[in-house]
Every structure is written in structure tokens, then in C-alpha cells.
Design a protein around this motif. Sequence first.
Motif, PDB file in Angstrom:
ATOM      1  N   SER A  96      -5.506  -0.098   5.020  1.00 62.95           N
ATOM      2  CA  SER A  96      -4.618   1.021   4.721  1.00 62.95           C
ATOM      3  C   SER A  96      -3.353   0.525   4.036  1.00 62.95           C
ATOM      4  O   SER A  96      -2.795   1.201   3.163  1.00 62.95           O
ATOM      5  N   ALA A  97      -2.907  -0.666   4.424  1.00 66.85           N
ATOM      6  CA  ALA A  97      -1.712  -1.252   3.812  1.00 66.85           C
ATOM      7  C   ALA A  97      -1.919  -1.493   2.323  1.00 66.85           C
ATOM      8  O   ALA A  97      -0.994  -1.342   1.517  1.00 66.85           O
ATOM      9  N   ASP A  98      -3.136  -1.857   1.941  1.00 66.69           N
ATOM     10  CA  ASP A  98      -3.441  -2.055   0.522  1.00 66.69           C
ATOM     11  C   ASP A  98      -3.301  -0.748  -0.253  1.00 66.69           C
ATOM     12  O   ASP A  98      -2.802  -0.725  -1.376  1.00 66.69           O
ATOM     13  N   LYS A  99      -3.749   0.327   0.358  1.00 70.92           N
ATOM     14  CA  LYS A  99      -3.652   1.635  -0.298  1.00 70.92           C
ATOM     15  C   LYS A  99      -2.194   2.059  -0.440  1.00 70.92           C
ATOM     16  O   LYS A  99      -1.791   2.614  -1.468  1.00 70.92           O
ATOM     17  N   VAL A 100      -1.406   1.809   0.598  1.00 69.30           N
ATOM     18  CA  VAL A 100       0.023   2.127   0.536  1.00 69.30           C
ATOM     19  C   VAL A 100       0.675   1.364  -0.607  1.00 69.30           C
ATOM     20  O   VAL A 100       1.428   1.926  -1.415  1.00 69.30           O
ATOM     21  N   GLN A 101       0.372   0.070  -0.684  1.00 68.85           N
ATOM     22  CA  GLN A 101       0.951  -0.763  -1.730  1.00 68.85           C
ATOM     23  C   GLN A 101       0.574  -0.255  -3.118  1.00 68.85           C
ATOM     24  O   GLN A 101       1.407  -0.202  -4.026  1.00 68.85           O
ATOM     25  N   ARG A 102      -0.676   0.151  -3.278  1.00 62.62           N
ATOM     26  CA  ARG A 102      -1.145   0.641  -4.581  1.00 62.62           C
ATOM     27  C   ARG A 102      -0.367   1.894  -5.006  1.00 62.62           C
ATOM     28  O   ARG A 102       0.122   1.980  -6.133  1.00 62.62           O
ATOM     29  N   LEU A 103      -0.251   2.846  -4.101  1.00 60.90           N
ATOM     30  CA  LEU A 103       0.444   4.085  -4.440  1.00 60.90           C
ATOM     31  C   LEU A 103       1.937   3.845  -4.674  1.00 60.90           C
ATOM     32  O   LEU A 103       2.537   4.445  -5.579  1.00 60.90           O
ATOM     33  N   GLU A 104       2.529   2.983  -3.883  1.00 62.57           N
ATOM     34  CA  GLU A 104       3.944   2.686  -4.063  1.00 62.57           C
ATOM     35  C   GLU A 104       4.206   1.986  -5.388  1.00 62.57           C
ATOM     36  O   GLU A 104       5.223   2.243  -6.052  1.00 62.57           O
ATOM     37  N   VAL A 125      -0.637   8.147   1.340  1.00 66.25           N
ATOM     38  CA  VAL A 125       0.160   9.168   0.667  1.00 66.25           C
ATOM     39  C   VAL A 125       1.367   9.541   1.517  1.00 66.25           C
ATOM     40  O   VAL A 125       2.483   9.698   1.002  1.00 66.25           O
ATOM     41  N   GLN A 126       1.166   9.672   2.818  1.00 63.10           N
ATOM     42  CA  GLN A 126       2.270  10.004   3.719  1.00 63.10           C
ATOM     43  C   GLN A 126       3.381   8.963   3.625  1.00 63.10           C
ATOM     44  O   GLN A 126       4.563   9.291   3.486  1.00 63.10           O
ATOM     45  N   ALA A 127       2.985   7.696   3.662  1.00 63.39           N
ATOM     46  CA  ALA A 127       3.965   6.609   3.626  1.00 63.39           C
ATOM     47  C   ALA A 127       4.664   6.515   2.272  1.00 63.39           C
ATOM     48  O   ALA A 127       5.891   6.380   2.196  1.00 63.39           O
ATOM     49  N   ALA A 128       3.892   6.580   1.194  1.00 69.07           N
ATOM     50  CA  ALA A 128       4.463   6.435  -0.148  1.00 69.07           C
ATOM     51  C   ALA A 128       5.369   7.618  -0.495  1.00 69.07           C
ATOM     52  O   ALA A 128       6.410   7.452  -1.140  1.00 69.07           O
ATOM     53  N   ALA A 129       4.978   8.802  -0.067  1.00 68.18           N
ATOM     54  CA  ALA A 129       5.771  10.000  -0.372  1.00 68.18           C
ATOM     55  C   ALA A 129       7.137   9.941   0.297  1.00 68.18           C
ATOM     56  O   ALA A 129       8.140  10.413  -0.263  1.00 68.18           O
ATOM     57  N   GLU A 130       7.192   9.385   1.475  1.00 71.98           N
ATOM     58  CA  GLU A 130       8.475   9.253   2.176  1.00 71.98           C
ATOM     59  C   GLU A 130       9.392   8.276   1.449  1.00 71.98           C
ATOM     60  O   GLU A 130      10.612   8.474   1.384  1.00 71.98           O
ATOM     61  N   LYS A 131       8.809   7.231   0.890  1.00 74.72           N
ATOM     62  CA  LYS A 131       9.602   6.205   0.214  1.00 74.72           C
ATOM     63  C   LYS A 131      10.027   6.634  -1.183  1.00 74.72           C
ATOM     64  O   LYS A 131      11.071   6.214  -1.684  1.00 74.72           O
ATOM     65  N   TYR A 132       9.224   7.501  -1.827  1.00 75.10           N
ATOM     66  CA  TYR A 132       9.520   7.943  -3.198  1.00 75.10           C
ATOM     67  C   TYR A 132       9.563   9.474  -3.236  1.00 75.10           C
ATOM     68  O   TYR A 132       8.643  10.128  -3.750  1.00 75.10           O
ATOM     69  N   PRO A 133      10.619  10.066  -2.703  1.00 72.38           N
ATOM     70  CA  PRO A 133      10.706  11.527  -2.596  1.00 72.38           C
ATOM     71  C   PRO A 133      10.811  12.256  -3.935  1.00 72.38           C
ATOM     72  O   PRO A 133      10.570  13.464  -3.989  1.00 72.38           O
ATOM     73  N   LYS A 146       1.851  16.520   5.133  1.00 72.79           N
ATOM     74  CA  LYS A 146       2.820  17.587   4.893  1.00 72.79           C
ATOM     75  C   LYS A 146       4.172  16.998   4.511  1.00 72.79           C
ATOM     76  O   LYS A 146       4.814  16.326   5.312  1.00 72.79           O
ATOM     77  N   ALA A 147       4.571  17.233   3.272  1.00 71.87           N
ATOM     78  CA  ALA A 147       5.872  16.794   2.777  1.00 71.87           C
ATOM     79  C   ALA A 147       6.205  17.618   1.544  1.00 71.87           C
ATOM     80  O   ALA A 147       5.307  18.142   0.869  1.00 71.87           O
ATOM     81  N   ASP A 148       7.474  17.726   1.235  1.00 70.76           N
ATOM     82  CA  ASP A 148       7.896  18.554   0.102  1.00 70.76           C
ATOM     83  C   ASP A 148       7.346  18.062  -1.225  1.00 70.76           C
ATOM     84  O   ASP A 148       7.204  18.849  -2.166  1.00 70.76           O
ATOM     85  N   ASN A 149       7.052  16.775  -1.313  1.00 66.47           N
ATOM     86  CA  ASN A 149       6.573  16.207  -2.576  1.00 66.47           C
ATOM     87  C   ASN A 149       5.097  15.830  -2.530  1.00 66.47           C
ATOM     88  O   ASN A 149       4.635  15.007  -3.327  1.00 66.47           O
ATOM     89  N   VAL A 150       4.342  16.429  -1.605  1.00 65.74           N
ATOM     90  CA  VAL A 150       2.906  16.158  -1.486  1.00 65.74           C
ATOM     91  C   VAL A 150       2.125  17.455  -1.670  1.00 65.74           C
ATOM     92  O   VAL A 150       2.464  18.491  -1.095  1.00 65.74           O
ATOM     93  N   VAL A 151       1.074  17.381  -2.481  1.00 69.07           N
ATOM     94  CA  VAL A 151       0.192  18.525  -2.714  1.00 69.07           C
ATOM     95  C   VAL A 151      -1.194  18.189  -2.188  1.00 69.07           C
ATOM     96  O   VAL A 151      -1.800  17.193  -2.601  1.00 69.07           O
TER      97      VAL A 151
END
Length: 360
Positions: A96-104, A125-133, A146-151
Amino acid sequence: MRRVSKLSQVAVAVASLALAASACGKTSDEASKDDGKDKGSAGSSKYEGKGIGLAYDIGGKGDQSFNDAAYAGYSKARKEFKIGGVDMEPGDGESSADKVQRLEQLARQGYDPVVGVGFVYAPAVQAAAEKYPDTTFGIIDDNTVKADNVVDLVFHEEQGSYLAGVAAAKVTKVKHVGFVGGVDIPLIHKFEAGFVQGVKSVDPKIEIEKRYLTEKPEEGGFSSPDKGQNAASGQIEAGADVIYHAAGLSGQGVIQEAGSQKKWAIGVDSDQYKQKALAKYKDYILGSATKDVGGAVYDLTKSVVEGKPMKGEQRYDLKSGRVGFADSNPKYTAMKDVVAAVEKAKEDIISGKVKVKIAP
């Protein structure tokens, strides 16, 4: 069955991204070759992103189904809006950490939107969206983030599967059909539930073979054509003469086995009758229960480019046209009674007369 792509010849910024991503996946050889000069040329002064960042699900690009559908939307949006983009393959056995790194990395490089193709990307997506609002993230087939910048881009897969069930029930000559699911999870249960209900709506006495290839995605249920082929072989041996699959890349094996034994196969997600890799067997692809993943990727990108990003859950169904049953095979369209039955079922679902189950 993983296809590992070569690093594309991209601008320096994108090349740096690809090199940095070596621990968490590979960029596709179709990645943008001109992202730098495409930046901001989307026909809208509001758009300042570099383009689309697309991260594939298990099976990767070339699965002739789910991931390829996402790529079609990615390509259409890039061409229409004249923007850049990078599409990235998953790594074998990644965490999962690899996926977070990719999206970030995609967000950090300026790609917007960034789309995770498949429910497995939910934690990332949850982790990356929090870091890049300020970046819009999309996730396909999951509505838990669920986040303001997630669809959340989700579908009524059960509705298209119901149509597949009606078609299967109308063409079987032995009152015996089959369903092959890639992984035994709630998402794929929706495909089974719709298919079974559709079959039974035509004839409750029809026998239905059911088989899930694996219990977990990482066990290859969506990426192993050999598993799909073995499952189809077993169902045909048991008596089924029509098999519907919801198994991603593994579904190629289902279609190949059914075609080689001159039995009907029903594809999924994309119109598999049109897939070059399956051309040898297309005469036996009755149709495909489609969900327009590419259309969802396009819709999301359009909203970002136009400066009005989508928000929250976007759910597509038969009425929206993003779910359906592909009828490209002339042999199917020649069967007027089958076509009429499927069309009637579609009308009944859209009108609300028929409610399709989401669990077996």
C-alpha cells in the motif's frame, strides 16, 4: 502475466518522475512525450495542471478490459483538451505504501487529476489527498474515500450484468450457463448477483455454474488468464454452453477456452468483441456487460480542466449510458428475440420496474 513497460521518452520532469518511481511501479511506454509544451494548453485559462496522472489496477494496461477502458478515457481527454499525462503500471507484489508513493509523486509533479484505477487504491488515495489538498483525486470502483478533493467514480455493475444474464438465458441451448468471478469480493458479487437475477428472470430452471478464481486480488484472480481458462474448461465440462466473466485479464482465458470449444462467452467492462487480442475468438463473444470507465475518467478530467472539479460520489448506471450491454457481434444482432429481450430488460431497469440485486 504482468507486462512491464519501457520508460517513455518524456520531458525531463516526467523522466525524473519515472526514475523516482522505480520502487513503486513503472510508467507506461505510452506516457506523454510532450508534457512540457502541453502544459496549460487545455483551452481554458483556469487549468494550470500538467495533465492526467493515471495509476493502473492489478493486471495493468493491456488487460483488454478494465484498465484498458481507463486508458481509453485518459487518451481521449488528453487529445481533446491538449494536455499531457503519465499512466503508470502497478509493481509486482507492491505494498500500500508503494501506491501512496506513486500517487503522491504524480500530484507533486503537477498532474491533476490523479486517478487510481480500482478499489485497491482507496487507502493510497485517502493518504495522498490529505497531503495534496489542491489536487483532485479520482478513484474507480470505491466509494469509501471521503474528502473535498476526492471523487468516487462508481458504477451499477449489477445492471449491465442483469442484461448479460438475460442474453445468456435466451441463447443457451442446454439451460446451463456459467459465471466466473476474478476475486471473491463484494464488488464482483454485484456482477454475479445481476447475472443470476437476469438469467432467472427468463427461466428459473436454468442451471448456473459459479466460480471465483481467488479469495484475494494479490493471488492473481484478475491477472491470470490460465486460471480463467481452467475455470471455463471446468464449467463447460459440467455442461455450461454460455459463460460470463468478471475477471479482468483472467477473463481472456475464459473467452479463449469458450471460443476454442465453440461455446458462447460474454465479456465485461470493455466491448471485448472489438479487442485485437481476442480477435481469434470474437465470433463466440456474444456481447459484453460494459461499464464506461473511460467515460468516467474523461468526465473527471473535463471537470478539472474547466475549473469546476467534480466532488463526492459519481455513480453511473444504465440511464446515464455509462453502463450497458455491447452488441457488436453481428451474430447477436441477428437474433432478434434475444435483442428484444435485452432491450426490454434495460427499459424495465431504467423505469424502476425491475430492481437489480447487488448481492447473491
